[in-house]
Design a protein around this motif. Structure first.
Motif, PDB file in Angstrom:
ATOM      1  N   LEU A 230       6.053 -17.688   2.769  1.00 36.82           N
ATOM      2  CA  LEU A 230       4.579 -17.619   2.986  1.00 36.82           C
ATOM      3  C   LEU A 230       4.064 -17.896   1.655  1.00 36.82           C
ATOM      4  CD1 LEU A 230       3.729 -14.600   5.205  1.00 36.82           C
ATOM      5  CD2 LEU A 230       3.789 -16.914   5.882  1.00 36.82           C
ATOM      6  N   GLY A 231       4.900 -17.986   0.591  1.00 34.28           N
ATOM      7  CA  GLY A 231       4.195 -18.284  -0.806  1.00 34.28           C
ATOM      8  C   GLY A 231       3.377 -17.112  -1.279  1.00 34.28           C
ATOM      9  N   ALA A 232       3.777 -15.641  -0.840  1.00 39.59           N
ATOM     10  CA  ALA A 232       3.012 -14.577  -1.182  1.00 39.59           C
ATOM     11  C   ALA A 232       3.205 -14.312  -2.608  1.00 39.59           C
ATOM     12  CB  ALA A 232       3.269 -13.520  -0.401  1.00 39.59           C
ATOM     13  N   ARG A 233       1.896 -13.802  -3.306  1.00 37.63           N
ATOM     14  CA  ARG A 233       2.085 -13.966  -4.734  1.00 37.63           C
ATOM     15  C   ARG A 233       2.903 -12.633  -5.143  1.00 37.63           C
ATOM     16  NH1 ARG A 233      -2.351 -16.062  -7.353  1.00 37.63           N
ATOM     17  NH2 ARG A 233      -1.257 -15.446  -9.201  1.00 37.63           N
ATOM     18  N   ARG A 234       3.728 -12.915  -6.252  1.00 34.43           N
ATOM     19  CA  ARG A 234       4.522 -11.927  -6.659  1.00 34.43           C
ATOM     20  C   ARG A 234       3.932 -10.369  -6.770  1.00 34.43           C
ATOM     21  NH1 ARG A 234       9.768 -11.629  -9.052  1.00 34.43           N
ATOM     22  NH2 ARG A 234       9.986 -13.767  -8.405  1.00 34.43           N
ATOM     23  N   LYS A 235       2.816 -10.795  -7.506  1.00 32.61           N
ATOM     24  CA  LYS A 235       2.037  -9.151  -7.796  1.00 32.61           C
ATOM     25  C   LYS A 235       1.715  -8.547  -6.448  1.00 32.61           C
ATOM     26  CE  LYS A 235      -1.609  -7.450 -10.422  1.00 32.61           C
ATOM     27  NZ  LYS A 235      -2.550  -7.411 -11.454  1.00 32.61           N
ATOM     28  N   ILE A 236       1.465  -9.248  -5.431  1.00 36.58           N
ATOM     29  CA  ILE A 236       1.123  -8.392  -4.395  1.00 36.58           C
ATOM     30  C   ILE A 236       2.206  -7.605  -3.531  1.00 36.58           C
ATOM     31  CG2 ILE A 236       0.141  -8.616  -2.026  1.00 36.58           C
ATOM     32  CD1 ILE A 236      -1.786 -10.734  -3.098  1.00 36.58           C
ATOM     33  N   VAL A 237       3.458  -8.606  -3.532  1.00 43.67           N
ATOM     34  CA  VAL A 237       4.652  -8.151  -2.874  1.00 43.67           C
ATOM     35  C   VAL A 237       5.290  -7.006  -3.739  1.00 43.67           C
ATOM     36  CG1 VAL A 237       4.875 -10.171  -1.445  1.00 43.67           C
ATOM     37  CG2 VAL A 237       6.121  -9.913  -3.852  1.00 43.67           C
ATOM     38  N   THR A 238       4.945  -6.899  -5.082  1.00 44.31           N
ATOM     39  CA  THR A 238       5.541  -6.143  -5.919  1.00 44.31           C
ATOM     40  C   THR A 238       5.119  -4.861  -5.628  1.00 44.31           C
ATOM     41  OG1 THR A 238       6.255  -7.591  -7.414  1.00 44.31           O
ATOM     42  CG2 THR A 238       6.448  -5.649  -8.157  1.00 44.31           C
ATOM     43  N   THR A 239       3.544  -4.807  -5.746  1.00 49.11           N
ATOM     44  CA  THR A 239       2.683  -3.652  -5.590  1.00 49.11           C
ATOM     45  C   THR A 239       3.141  -2.841  -4.188  1.00 49.11           C
ATOM     46  OG1 THR A 239       0.874  -4.955  -6.795  1.00 49.11           O
ATOM     47  CG2 THR A 239       0.238  -2.734  -5.457  1.00 49.11           C
ATOM     48  N   TRP A 240       3.253  -3.784  -3.213  1.00 51.67           N
ATOM     49  CA  TRP A 240       3.507  -3.264  -1.742  1.00 51.67           C
ATOM     50  C   TRP A 240       5.069  -2.686  -1.893  1.00 51.67           C
ATOM     51  CZ3 TRP A 240       0.839  -1.328   1.958  1.00 51.67           C
ATOM     52  CH2 TRP A 240      -0.591  -1.727   1.784  1.00 51.67           C
ATOM     53  N   LEU A 241       5.845  -3.222  -2.553  1.00 49.23           N
ATOM     54  CA  LEU A 241       7.093  -2.694  -2.616  1.00 49.23           C
ATOM     55  C   LEU A 241       7.076  -1.260  -3.097  1.00 49.23           C
ATOM     56  CD1 LEU A 241      10.146  -3.095  -1.911  1.00 49.23           C
ATOM     57  CD2 LEU A 241      10.264  -4.165  -4.505  1.00 49.23           C
ATOM     58  N   TYR A 242       6.202  -1.269  -4.237  1.00 51.23           N
ATOM     59  CA  TYR A 242       6.246   0.271  -4.874  1.00 51.23           C
ATOM     60  C   TYR A 242       5.756   1.106  -3.990  1.00 51.23           C
ATOM     61  CZ  TYR A 242       6.698  -2.197  -9.339  1.00 51.23           C
ATOM     62  OH  TYR A 242       7.508  -2.816 -10.489  1.00 51.23           O
ATOM     63  N   ILE A 243       4.528   0.803  -3.212  1.00 55.04           N
ATOM     64  CA  ILE A 243       3.873   1.719  -2.380  1.00 55.04           C
ATOM     65  C   ILE A 243       4.715   1.961  -0.918  1.00 55.04           C
ATOM     66  CG2 ILE A 243       2.040   1.879  -0.379  1.00 55.04           C
ATOM     67  CD1 ILE A 243       0.567  -0.208  -2.356  1.00 55.04           C
ATOM     68  N   GLU A 244       5.568   1.069  -0.488  1.00 57.59           N
ATOM     69  CA  GLU A 244       6.553   1.458   0.658  1.00 57.59           C
ATOM     70  C   GLU A 244       7.626   2.086   0.142  1.00 57.59           C
ATOM     71  OE1 GLU A 244       4.837  -2.310   2.783  1.00 57.59           O
ATOM     72  OE2 GLU A 244       7.041  -2.489   2.231  1.00 57.59           O
ATOM     73  N   VAL A 245       7.987   2.250  -1.109  1.00 57.77           N
ATOM     74  CA  VAL A 245       9.282   2.841  -1.586  1.00 57.77           C
ATOM     75  C   VAL A 245       8.752   4.323  -1.497  1.00 57.77           C
ATOM     76  CG1 VAL A 245      10.702   3.503  -3.483  1.00 57.77           C
ATOM     77  CG2 VAL A 245      10.377   1.001  -2.753  1.00 57.77           C
ATOM     78  N   ALA A 246       7.418   4.324  -2.375  1.00 56.34           N
ATOM     79  CA  ALA A 246       7.140   5.854  -2.568  1.00 56.34           C
ATOM     80  C   ALA A 246       6.725   6.527  -1.112  1.00 56.34           C
ATOM     81  CB  ALA A 246       5.686   5.906  -3.191  1.00 56.34           C
ATOM     82  N   LEU A 247       6.347   5.878  -0.199  1.00 54.11           N
ATOM     83  CA  LEU A 247       5.996   6.302   1.138  1.00 54.11           C
ATOM     84  C   LEU A 247       7.170   6.621   1.786  1.00 54.11           C
ATOM     85  CD1 LEU A 247       3.117   4.331   2.462  1.00 54.11           C
ATOM     86  CD2 LEU A 247       3.018   6.787   1.902  1.00 54.11           C
ATOM     87  N   MET A 248       8.645   5.598   1.780  1.00 56.82           N
ATOM     88  CA  MET A 248       9.619   5.911   2.362  1.00 56.82           C
ATOM     89  C   MET A 248      10.642   7.045   1.890  1.00 56.82           C
ATOM     90  SD  MET A 248      10.645   3.680   4.786  1.00 56.82           S
ATOM     91  CE  MET A 248      10.047   2.152   5.338  1.00 56.82           C
ATOM     92  N   PHE A 249      10.472   7.039   0.506  1.00 55.93           N
ATOM     93  CA  PHE A 249      11.027   8.287  -0.030  1.00 55.93           C
ATOM     94  C   PHE A 249      10.429   9.600   0.108  1.00 55.93           C
ATOM     95  CE2 PHE A 249      13.973   5.847  -3.328  1.00 55.93           C
ATOM     96  CZ  PHE A 249      14.781   5.291  -2.349  1.00 55.93           C
TER      97      PHE A 249
END
Lengths: 492, 111
Positions: A230-249
């Motif tokens: 999708l050409g999603a912005r790196r900053k956004i996917v990275t921020t979401w990765l952090y959020i999801e990792v925090a919620l998952m763990f």
């Protein structure tokens, strides 16, 4: 760059290694389906292959093949992205190739032993050379050690390459996750005579791999996949990765407690397991909001339709398979009856397919596109893309159909064998011979064949998609992480 | 510590548990859709879905005999699912505002 033909010159070193992993993964995917069909048939015709290839062997190969093909897919996906992310060549490419051949050879030998030797005298020799006996991780001890060595090589290659090249948010999460991936496997590698203690540690491998480290690994692959498709912005996917990792763990680690209900662990695991299991679907609900937001922003414009379709299937499959099907039977008040029945199998089929098979298939399509020289894989394919569309449909219909059939069988089994029959031997047979159970097994078999047809079509499509195509894809610009926090765009 | 589900409540327990997650997600979906597409008239539907989620949680609590400590689980589900879409929405807005403002990069550094 040659377009429309498979040309290794289109790939970097890591991607060439990734292609080997993907090829082995597809072969194991086919084996998983084949042995699943054999095991399913044995529910309907118990004498089928009796004393030749018994149900326990077929089921073991079915499940082990699934775990290993997914692992191969994940490792391949990481090698696929590593050079783009790090900006340099893989540090230990030869070592990585050696690990691939070691891993693949070990898997082959283990499967051959499973099929042709099957059982041993039940001594240490059996444990070391034939079968360790722990469900899902039956591989003998020598292969366990080999798996850990291969995981450590994989970890070294990832960590050293990023250290020598550049770090990004995705690579940081990925490397930390790989420590857990290799380390947790050790929890399933020591032998104790107390079955409760054994199960306690065994669940560390099973639950914490699947509901923690694999989810995070998939989160990293998804983040990268969204940038690629999708050409999603790196900053956004990275921020979401952090959020999801925090919620998952935050919810997933102690969600381990829902496996400790009935194995002889203290009662407080009821409370811990119940509480954190109730929280486990929240990250999945959060992803729904995020998906709606991002699809509104990007409007699904992309250069690889099959890959995006499988990423969407991943989002839904993860939510329903892990979230809905998991929560339906996770609290101990009901899990008392459902634990280890076909209900669990129903959840397992949808969750593993939805959360992991789908994203691996999405990466296969991204890989084949690049391998054929960033060939056109959007709308208007030569054959209108019927093969990928039908394989997507058949695989999803097949797995959902099996899930529903197993759900009915599991409901009946929980009710008649557990609740009414009190988990007695007679209750077990009453449930196994009940018409609802048998019909569920027949329907499961039918949808198993539908799934198999989907896999055949998928393999055919992966081999042929983009062949002879002359149009180049309009690939989205992918931001490369750069020192100092700036992001540059690099051709995909 | 736990009181197992009664036989006659089996189906209710499974069904309400599924509805807890589905209604929770429907609430999140409608909430996000209403805000992304600036359609505030959809917001009552979102909260209607939350209402169904609330009812599902209550039915689940009844069917599963969620008493004592388990009422904390019930409250956690209700509060968690109510607030999660709001929290995630603000995070979405925050990250995309930075995107619109031209913010880029992810704080990466060379090794």
């Amino acid at each position: 760059m040659a377009i429309g033909v498979l040309d290794s010159a289109n790939l970097n070193g890591g991607q060439k290694l990734a292609v080997k992993y993907f090829t082995a993964a597809v072969a194991l995917f086919v084996a998983q389906i084949l042995f699943g069909i054999l095991a399913g048939l044995q529910y309907l015709m118990p004498e089928f292959l009796y004393n030749v290839l018994d149900f326990n062997v077929n089921r073991m190969v079915h499940i082990n093949a699934m775990i290993v093909w997914m692992l191969f897919g994940f490792i391949g996906a990481v090698y696929w992205l590593i050079e783009d992310e790090a900006g340099i060549e893989v540090v230990g490419l030869k070592l990585g190739n050696l690990a691939f051949w070691l891993f693949t050879s070990a898997v082959t030998v283990v499967v051959v032993v499973y099929l042709f030797i099957q059982t041993g005298p039940g001594t240490d020799t059996t444990r070391w050379l034939i079968n360790e006996g722990r469900e899902y991780i039956e591989a003998p001890r020598w292969a366990d050690i080999g798996i850990v060595v291969c995981m450590l090589i994989f970890f070294y290659n990832a960590a050293a390459t990023f250290m020598k090249g550049r770090w990004s948010g995705i690579s940081g999460v990925l490397v930390l996750d790989l420590v857990a991936l290799a380390g947790l496997y050790l929890a399933g590698m020591f032998y104790v005579t107390n079955i409760s203690v054994d199960q306690y540690w065994w669940w560390w491998v099973i639950h914490l791999w699947v509901e923690a480290t694999w989810e995070v690994l998939v989160g990293c692959i998804m983040a990268w996949g969204l940038m690629k498709t999708l050409g999603a912005r790196r900053k956004i996917v990275t921020t979401w990765l952090y959020i999801e990792v925090a919620l998952m763990f935050g919810s997933g680690i102690l969600g381990l407690g829902h496996h400790y209900f009935w194995i002889g662990t203290p009662e407080y695991w009821f409370s811990i397991g119940g509480f954190f299991s109730a929280l486990e679907p929240i990250p999945l609900v959060a992803m729904v909001v995020h998906a709606v937001y991002d699809s509104g922003v990007h409007r699904f414009k992309n250069a690889n339709h099959p890959a995006l379709a499988w990423l969407i299937a991943h989002a839904f499959g993860n939510f329903f398979g892990a979230g809905v099907w998991g929560f339906m039977h996770t609290l101990p008040q009901i899990n008392l009856y459902t634990h280890g029945t076909q209900w669990t199998s129903s959840h397992g089929h949808l969750a593993f397919f939805g959360a992991y098979a789908t994203i691996n298939i999405a990466v296969f399509y991204l890989a084949i596109q690049k391998w054929r020289g960033n060939v056109w894989m959007a709308g208007g394919l030569a054959d209108n893309g019927w093969k990928w569309k039908w394989s997507l449909a058949l695989l999803n219909i097949g797995v959902v159909g099996m899930t529903m059939a197993l759900l009915i069988a599991g409901y009946e089994q929980s009710f008649i064998e557990r609740a009414v029959g009190g988990s007695t031997w007679s209750g077990y047979f009453a449930a196994q011979t009940n018409p609802w159970f048998m019909q569920g097994m027949w329907w499961r078999q039918l949808f198993g064949w539908v799934t198999a047809a989907g896999v055949v079509l998928l393999v055919w499509d992966l081999v042929t998609i983009g062949r002879g195509e002359t149009r180049a894809a309009e690939m989205p610009e992918v931001e490369a992480p750069e020192p100092g926090g700036a992001a540059a765009t690099a051709g995909a | 510590m736990i009181e197992p589900v009664a036989l006659e409540n089996f189906f209710i327990a499974f069904f309400s548990a599924a509805m807890v997650i589905i209604c929770g997600a429907l609430y999140a979906l409608l909430f996000a859709y209403a805000r992304v597409h600036r359609q505030p008239r959809l917001m009552p539907l979102a909260y209607g879905a939350y209402g169904l989620h609330f009812i599902s949680v209550m039915v689940l609590a009844y069917a599963m005999n969620l008493n004592g400590f388990w009422q904390i689980v019930v409250v956690a589900m209700l509060v968690g699912y109510l607030l999660a879409p709001h929290g995630i929405w603000y995070l979405c807005q925050g990250t995309h505002t930075a995107e619109a403002a031209g913010g880029a990069g992810d704080g990466s550094s060379s090794g």
